[in-house]
Structure formats: structure tokens, C-alpha cells
Motif scaffolding. Structure first.
Motif, PDB file in Angstrom:
ATOM      1  N   ASP A  97       0.251 -18.053  22.211  1.00 38.66           N
ATOM      2  CA  ASP A  97       0.337 -16.684  22.733  1.00 38.66           C
ATOM      3  C   ASP A  97       0.208 -15.666  21.602  1.00 38.66           C
ATOM      4  N   GLN A  99      -1.171 -16.197  18.665  1.00 34.54           N
ATOM      5  CA  GLN A  99      -2.532 -16.309  18.133  1.00 34.54           C
ATOM      6  C   GLN A  99      -3.521 -15.546  19.007  1.00 34.54           C
ATOM      7  N   THR A 100      -3.348 -15.632  20.320  1.00 39.28           N
ATOM      8  CA  THR A 100      -4.209 -14.881  21.233  1.00 39.28           C
ATOM      9  C   THR A 100      -4.049 -13.386  21.001  1.00 39.28           C
ATOM     10  N   TYR A 105      -8.632 -16.658  18.771  1.00 39.20           N
ATOM     11  CA  TYR A 105      -8.855 -17.379  20.020  1.00 39.20           C
ATOM     12  C   TYR A 105      -9.096 -18.870  19.823  1.00 39.20           C
ATOM     13  N   ALA A 108      -5.720 -20.455  19.161  1.00 38.95           N
ATOM     14  CA  ALA A 108      -4.921 -20.412  20.393  1.00 38.95           C
ATOM     15  C   ALA A 108      -5.424 -21.462  21.376  1.00 38.95           C
ATOM     16  N   GLU A 109      -6.729 -21.539  21.531  1.00 36.87           N
ATOM     17  CA  GLU A 109      -7.306 -22.513  22.455  1.00 36.87           C
ATOM     18  C   GLU A 109      -6.946 -23.938  22.029  1.00 36.87           C
ATOM     19  N   TYR A 112      -3.340 -24.505  23.083  1.00 35.77           N
ATOM     20  CA  TYR A 112      -3.227 -24.695  24.535  1.00 35.77           C
ATOM     21  C   TYR A 112      -3.761 -26.073  24.916  1.00 35.77           C
ATOM     22  N   GLU A 128      -3.449 -19.683  30.469  1.00 38.19           N
ATOM     23  CA  GLU A 128      -3.925 -19.026  29.251  1.00 38.19           C
ATOM     24  C   GLU A 128      -5.222 -19.641  28.739  1.00 38.19           C
ATOM     25  N   ARG A 129      -5.362 -20.956  28.880  1.00 33.73           N
ATOM     26  CA  ARG A 129      -6.614 -21.624  28.475  1.00 33.73           C
ATOM     27  C   ARG A 129      -7.760 -21.119  29.343  1.00 33.73           C
ATOM     28  N   LEU A 132      -8.770 -17.670  28.243  1.00 30.32           N
ATOM     29  CA  LEU A 132      -9.592 -17.717  27.031  1.00 30.32           C
ATOM     30  C   LEU A 132     -11.027 -18.133  27.353  1.00 30.32           C
ATOM     31  N   ARG A 135     -12.743 -15.260  29.022  1.00 24.77           N
ATOM     32  CA  ARG A 135     -13.023 -14.218  28.029  1.00 24.77           C
ATOM     33  C   ARG A 135     -14.272 -14.587  27.222  1.00 24.77           C
ATOM     34  N   ALA A 142      -7.905 -10.220  29.779  1.00 27.22           N
ATOM     35  CA  ALA A 142      -7.123 -11.154  28.973  1.00 27.22           C
ATOM     36  C   ALA A 142      -5.965 -11.776  29.743  1.00 27.22           C
TER      37      ALA A 142
END
Length: 168
Positions: A97, A99-100, A105, A108-109, A112, A128-129, A132, A135, A142
Motif C-alpha cells: 500500500d 509502495q503504491t 507500482y 507494490a505489485e 501483492y 489492489e492487484r 494496479l 491502472r 487508483a
């Protein structure tokens, strides 16, 4: 000397036992301190409990720092917690979170994805994945609500693309 060794060993057992009680009470800082003392004699008997207490203590400190908007400290503490237990979803998600929020990204990915490897149905990591992925595909929104995430997941599942998108 034998009596002294018995007393020292008994003290370590008492400290370790109390440390485990404190761990079960979610009193992580106390548990960590007690378990560290119990482990000083070189015994690995309490190693797993000490890792759990250390992880919980770091997570609690990181959450407090995050609530105070001290994101640098929070991130550092989450990173330390993830180094202790790299499969625990709570720490991975919290770090991802941040990192996002920092625009990192890819990192973060990755976190996740690590959460989903450990717990395939983790709702936060899935949501959240997916955000991303969307996005990266041009949908710049987001923050997906649970309802929106569920709708996108169902659409991907119907088309047979769910694993192609989320499991890469």
C-alpha cells in the motif's frame, strides 16, 4: 555448578513461558523482550515464538507510525517485518500500500503477488492487484471499491482471463 545451571535453565523456561503467554495476549513488545531473554542462553526453543513476537511488535509500531503520517518510519518497520515473515499477508499488503502511494507500482505489485501466493483469496491483495493491473492498462482510477473490484473480477473470470491477469 549443576545447581546454577538448573536455576538459569529454570529462569529461561519461566521467561519463555511468560513470553508465550504475552504473545497469546497480543502484547508483542513484552513478549519479544521476554523471549529474547529466554533465548540468550543459546537455546532455539523459543525461536518461532520470538519471530512471531518481533513481527507483531514491528507491525504494531509501523501501524502507529502510519497513523501519525510518519510514512518513512512506517515503511521501514513494515520492511523489517516482511524480512521476518515474508509470507504474512498483513505486512506484505501494508508495505505494498505504501509502495503504491509512492508510485512504486512494480514493487507494490510484487508484494501483492507474494500475498496471493501465500493466501490466494486475500481480498485486499486481489483488489489492489487488480487496481494496479487496470491502472497499467490505462484505467487510472487508483482506488477500487469492493463492489467495483468484485465486478471486474467477475468479468475477468467469465472471460477466463482472471489468472492471466492476476497470477503473472
Amino acid at each position: 555448578a549443576a545447581v546454577l545451571g538448573h536455576v538459569v535453565g529454570g529462569r529461561a523456561e519461566a521467561l519463555g513461558g511468560l513470553g508465550i503467554v504475552r504473545l497469546r495476549q497480543d502484547r508483542f513488545a513484552e513478549a519479544q523482550q521476554l523471549l529474547e531473554q529466554a533465548s540468550r542462553g543459546g537455546s532455539n526453543r523459543y525461536a518461532a515464538a520470538l519471530r512471531s513476537a518481533s513481527y507483531g511488535n514491528l507491525m504494531r509500531q509501523a501501524d502507529a507510525a502510519r497513523e501519525q503520517n510518519d510514512l518513512r518510519t512506517a515503511r521501514s518497520l513494515y520492511e523489517r517485518a516482511v524480512r521476518i515473515d515474508g509470507r504474512e499477508p498483513t505486512g506484505l499488503n501494508a508495505l505494498a500500500d505504501l509502495q503504491t502511494a509512492d508510485g512504486e507500482y512494480a514493487e507494490a505489485e510484487r508484494n501483492y503477488r507474494r500475498t496471493l501466493e501465500a493466501k490466494a483469496d486475500d481480498p485486499q491483495a486481489l483488489r489492489e492487484r487488480l487496481a494496479l493491473v487496470l491502472r497499467q492498462r490505462g484505467n487510472v482510477r487508483a482506488n477500487l471499491s469492493r463492489r467495483e473490484a468484485r465486478r471486474h473480477l467477475l468479468k475477468l473470470r467469465k472471460r477466463g482471463h482472471l489468472c492471466n491477469v492476476l497470477c503473472r
